[in-house]
Design an enzyme around this catalytic site. Structure first.
Site, short mmCIF file in Angstrom:
data_model
loop_
_atom_site.label_atom_id
_atom_site.label_comp_id
_atom_site.label_asym_id
_atom_site.label_seq_id
_atom_site.Cartn_x
_atom_site.Cartn_y
_atom_site.Cartn_z
N CYS A 103 37.53 42.81 33.67
CA CYS A 103 38.73 42.78 34.50
C CYS A 103 38.71 41.71 35.59
O CYS A 103 39.65 41.59 36.36
CB CYS A 103 38.94 44.15 35.12
SG CYS A 103 38.99 45.41 33.84
N HIS A 113 41.99 44.52 44.56
CA HIS A 113 41.87 44.87 43.14
C HIS A 113 42.58 46.21 42.94
O HIS A 113 43.38 46.35 42.03
CB HIS A 113 40.39 44.95 42.75
CG HIS A 113 40.15 45.13 41.29
ND1 HIS A 113 40.72 44.31 40.33
CD2 HIS A 113 39.42 46.05 40.60
CE1 HIS A 113 40.33 44.72 39.12
NE2 HIS A 113 39.55 45.77 39.26
N HIS A 162 47.24 47.82 35.41
CA HIS A 162 46.05 46.98 35.43
C HIS A 162 46.05 46.15 34.15
O HIS A 162 45.88 46.67 33.06
CB HIS A 162 44.80 47.85 35.52
CG HIS A 162 43.53 47.07 35.69
ND1 HIS A 162 43.51 45.70 35.82
CD2 HIS A 162 42.23 47.47 35.75
CE1 HIS A 162 42.26 45.29 35.95
NE2 HIS A 162 41.47 46.34 35.91
#
Lengths: 398, 85, 354
Positions: free
Chosen positions: A160, A293, A328
């Protein structure tokens, strides 16, 4: 580092818009793109919500002018659309005029096609053209092909945080004088593979994700692609280019704590931010906005929050996660959030951290929950991934 | 109950690939996590799936596993009281 | 600008490359289209508890990196950079098959966690408790070269003094099967396979893990200096020589300075023509070396090529099994590697004796 590496173009496709303008409008009007899943037949469709781009592969291929028998994975289709936008936005007419590179990022690559045809491949050769589209590098080759780019082409996959690392490498290649111009970013399509993977980790929310909320239940997955054009000062000067913003700092570190979970005190995250500050010459107090994040998993937000307090002390600047808007988007996340960071600098906007109601019991910091207008000169953006991979980017006003 | 405990030991060694552990090494009251058998959070997720698949017990929140997976004793007790298959 | 030296190597391959000086015992297998790996003794490097979830690619990566670090005598790293074209195929397949076969039910996380491309780099960092820079490149046949470029750039700029860099690939059953269906792997019916006399398309595949310790200083274990690496996504055949000359010129080298050229011939008649351009052209009179008959083809096979090149420079010999044209040199000072895969992902790597 002087003021940094110039950003001269941006392109994006996400669940909140298929252009930079659409994305910005959705962000400032508080319109998230989290819905039930439509394009993928999964048994979990009633249990999860996703940030899905409501366009079929056929529609995306049509937009790119590809033949019907193309072998683009959805990841490649999304990537090609965003990269073309970025190049156009930078006013580039001849892609090979300067020493130009393409650094992309992906985590799933062509898995969307492999999972569709895995057993079908053994029965008939009808879809065999997709076999070579499986690997991550193929996605990037397809994008390079669509841009007509010949040169240094490579792909980064660090889960990620991937796109942050692609952007970082691009900046380093320009600073080292290896390239004059680099197209950097990332792309990831939704796939059953990732949906089920995150499901097994029990970190998918069954409702809308709520970053930094005490009662957060996990993340919504999303799909997206975004690319930025980075150019050397010489090219900017020679072409009298408009600079959208500067990439002024970057840092990568490893948490070395656990395969998937972040350490309790956010060691890796703290080190990544520290490195980014060092390279940029900026101080924590120079930062006006943090695009966190903020995945809304119990583990990430606690670890990241603690790392922010370590890096910034008690006066953590305005921060928010834009993942309630987009979900996400894995390897693309840092690229779309780079676009949002540049837009924040250009427009003096702190985006709201949607869905937040209850402060976390572990610390006192709370995200910005409503749209805020103010002068923004420097934005810090964090991205963390499995394998302990932690990355920070710093963006500064042009 | 003894048979279930034996079954659980075999399953844990097998599913979690604990190559260097023998069934007789695992005592009913040994801690499975931390200092005992040394299992971690990923193993806990594996055990949650095993509970669902083999005994029809669904745990929605990984935190619930903490008390249940303390030892073979606690696991066997919980399973025998809640199993649906 | 600082110089970059190759100070340690570790190689797990289809050959016995772990505990030997350099290809002392060679296995020539012309009857399989997928070469089997010569397995190292994992127990020497990985505790059973730590290794219980690891697929072979991760284990091989750990073994090869540990060997390279031991040889170079380093314990602390400023960066860990890994290249892998296909990533962790074994666990990816395992998770995908479980997902499809069980219709998305009763899935467990372990294989998903291990399926991410950066598992090898992450596990090496975890094992060493190394919090330094950690990147994974996944771009087909230049995955390893991308890692080298990054590593060298860090050393050039003084950002890092000691970098671990490697290439890892693992063969997994279903992926190998699909590559046979697509024609990327030669059909078993066409055996025996030889690379130089090949008349068929596709290649013989395998897997492996090759790691190198790069440092900014010359030491007693130095193999060679890494001069430069360059990659190109596509090249037409008629552009190849020009690109090569530009690459050499950029480093103040000429064709005449190259003592041996290491070519990535893999027996695919459709694409080996790229290598013929150099072997029958500018390097006609030079020592020509090939290696994929020993290593097999895989996305990071060129890292095996660099392992071969490093040993040629260090030992000053080219074993006859590696020779393409039988021409040898008295001295192997400068070695050029050229690789491509199916006409894409071309790379030049230049190393030099020091």
């Amino acid at each position: 580092m002087s003021r940094g590496v110039a950003i001269t173009g941006m392109g994006i496709i996400s669940s909140i818009g298929t252009t930079v303008e659409e994305n910005f409008n959705a962000l400032i009007h508080g319109k998230p793109g989290i819905t039930a899943i439509e394009n993928i037949a999964t048994v979990h469709k009633n249990d999860i919500k996703v940030g899905e781009i409501k366009r079929s592969n056929e529609e995306l291929a049509h937009e790119l002018g590809l033949p019907v028998d193309n072998n683009f994975s959805r990841t490649a289709l999304l990537g090609a659309i965003a990269a073309k936008q970025a190049v156009k936005n930078a006013g580039i007419l001849d892609i090979n005029e300067y020493a130009t590179g393409l650094i992309s990022a992906t985590s799933v690559g062509g898995m969307d096609m492999t999972e569709k045809f895995f057993y079908d491949y053994l029965e008939t050769d009808e879809n065999h053209r997709y076999i070579s589209s499986h690997d991550a590098g193929d996605t990037t080759h397809k994008i390079a092909g669509e841009l007509g780019l010949k040169g240094m082409v490579t792909t980064i996959s660090t889960a990620c945080s991937s796109a942050a690392n692609a952007i970082m490498l691009g900046a380093r290649l320009i600073r080292a004088g290896k390239l004059d111009r680099v197209i950097v970013g990332g792309t990831d399509a939704l796939s059953k593979f990732t949906i089920n993977g995150f499901k097994t980790l029990m970190i998918l929310s069954d409702t809308y994700n709520t970053p930094f909320d005490n009662n957060r239940k996990g993340l919504n997955l999303g799909e997206a692609a975004a690319f930025l054009v980075l150019e050397s000062d010489e090219v900017v000067k020679k072409q009298n280019k408009k600079v959208l913003a500067y990439l002024s700092g970057y840092g990568n570190a490893n948490d070395a704590y656990h395969q998937t979970a972040s350490s309790e005190n956010g060691d890796g995250a703290f080190l990544a931010m520290e490195k980014a500050f060092k390279i940029s010459g900026l101080q924590p107090e120079d930062v006006d906005y943090i695009n966190a994040h903020g995945t809304a998993t119990p583990n990430n937000d606690l670890s990241e929050g603690r790392a922010l307090i370590r890096a910034f002390g008690v006066n953590v600047p305005d921060f928010s996660s834009t993942k309630p808007f987009t979900g996400h988007t894995l390897a693309a996340a840092a690229a779309i959030e780079a676009v949002y960071s540049v837009l924040a600098l250009q427009n003096g906007i702190v985006y709201p951290n949607l869905n937040f109601t209850t402060p976390m019991e572990e610390f006192d910091i709370v995200p910005q929950t409503v749209l805020k207008e103010k002068e923004i000169n420097h934005v810090l953006s964090n991205s963390f991934g499995f394998g302990g991979n932690c990355s920070t980017l710093l963006f500064s006003k042009s | 109950m003894e048979a279930l405990k034996q079954e659980l030991k075999e399953k844990i060694i097998n599913i979690l690939n604990l190559e260097d552990v023998q069934i007789e090494d695992v005592n009913d009251n040994d801690a499975l996590f931390g200092d005992g058998l040394g299992l971690d959070s990923i193993d806990a997720l594996e055990l949650i799936v095993m509970m669902d698949k083999d005994y029809g017990i669904k745990l929605a929140d990984p935190k619930e596993g903490k008390a249940i997976f303390q030892s073979i004793e606690t696991m066997a007790k919980y399973i025998s009281e809640n199993r649906t298959k | 600008m600082k110089r970059t030296y190759i100070n340690g190597t570790g190689c797990v391959s289809a050959q016995k490359t772990m505990n030997t000086a350099f290809l002392e015992e060679i296995i020539i297998n012309e009857n399989d289209n997928i070469l089997e790996l010569t397995l190292p003794d994992y127990k020497d490097f990985i505790a059973p508890a730590a290794g219980r979830r690891m697929a072979k690619g991760v284990k091989n990566g750990i073994v090869a990196s540990a060997r390279a670090m031991k040889e170079a005598g380093v314990e602390n790293l400023d960066a860990i950079i890994t290249g892998t074209g296909m990533g962790c195929s074994v666990d990816s397949e395992k998770f995908l098959k479980a997902l499809l076969d069980n219709k998305e039910e009763f899935l467990t996380p372990t294989s998903f966690i291990q399926s991410t491309h950066n598992t090898v780099g992450g596990q090496i960092a975890l094992g060493l408790q190394c919090k330094a820079y950690n990147f994974t490149y996944v771009n087909g046949a230049v995955s390893f070269e991308s890692s080298l470029i990054d590593a060298k750039m860090q050393i050039d700029e003084g950002e890092a003094a000691t970098v671990l860099v490697g290439g890892v690939e693992e063969s997994a059953d279903a992926t190998m099967n699909l590559l046979q269906l697509s024609g990327a792997i030669k059909s078993k019916s066409e055996m025996p396979f030889s690379i130089l006399g090949s008349e068929t398309n596709g290649a013989v595949f395998s897997e492996g893990a090759m790691f190198f310790v790069l440092e900014d200083k010359k030491t007693a274990t130095t193999y060679a200096e890494l001069i430069d690496v360059s990659i190109y996504n596509v090249l037409e055949k008629d552009e190849l020589e020009t690109k090569l000359e530009l690459f050499l010129k950029h480093n103040n080298f000429s064709i005449q300075d190259i003592d041996a050229v290491i070519l990535g011939y893999n027996g695919d008649t459709e694409f080996d023509g790229y290598y013929n351009i150099l072997s029958q052209g500018v390097f006609k009179e030079a020592t020509q070396v090939y290696y994929k008959h020993l290593s097999g083809e895989f996305n990071t096979a060129s890292a095996f090529g660099l392992w071969v090149a490093s040993h040629i420079v260090k030992l000053q010999e080219v074993p006859s099994v590696l020779q393409v044209n039988g021409i040898t040199s008295k001295h192997y000072k400068n070695i050029l590697l050229y690789n491509q895969y199916r006409g894409q992902d071309h790379s030049f790597t230049l190393i030099s004796q020091c």
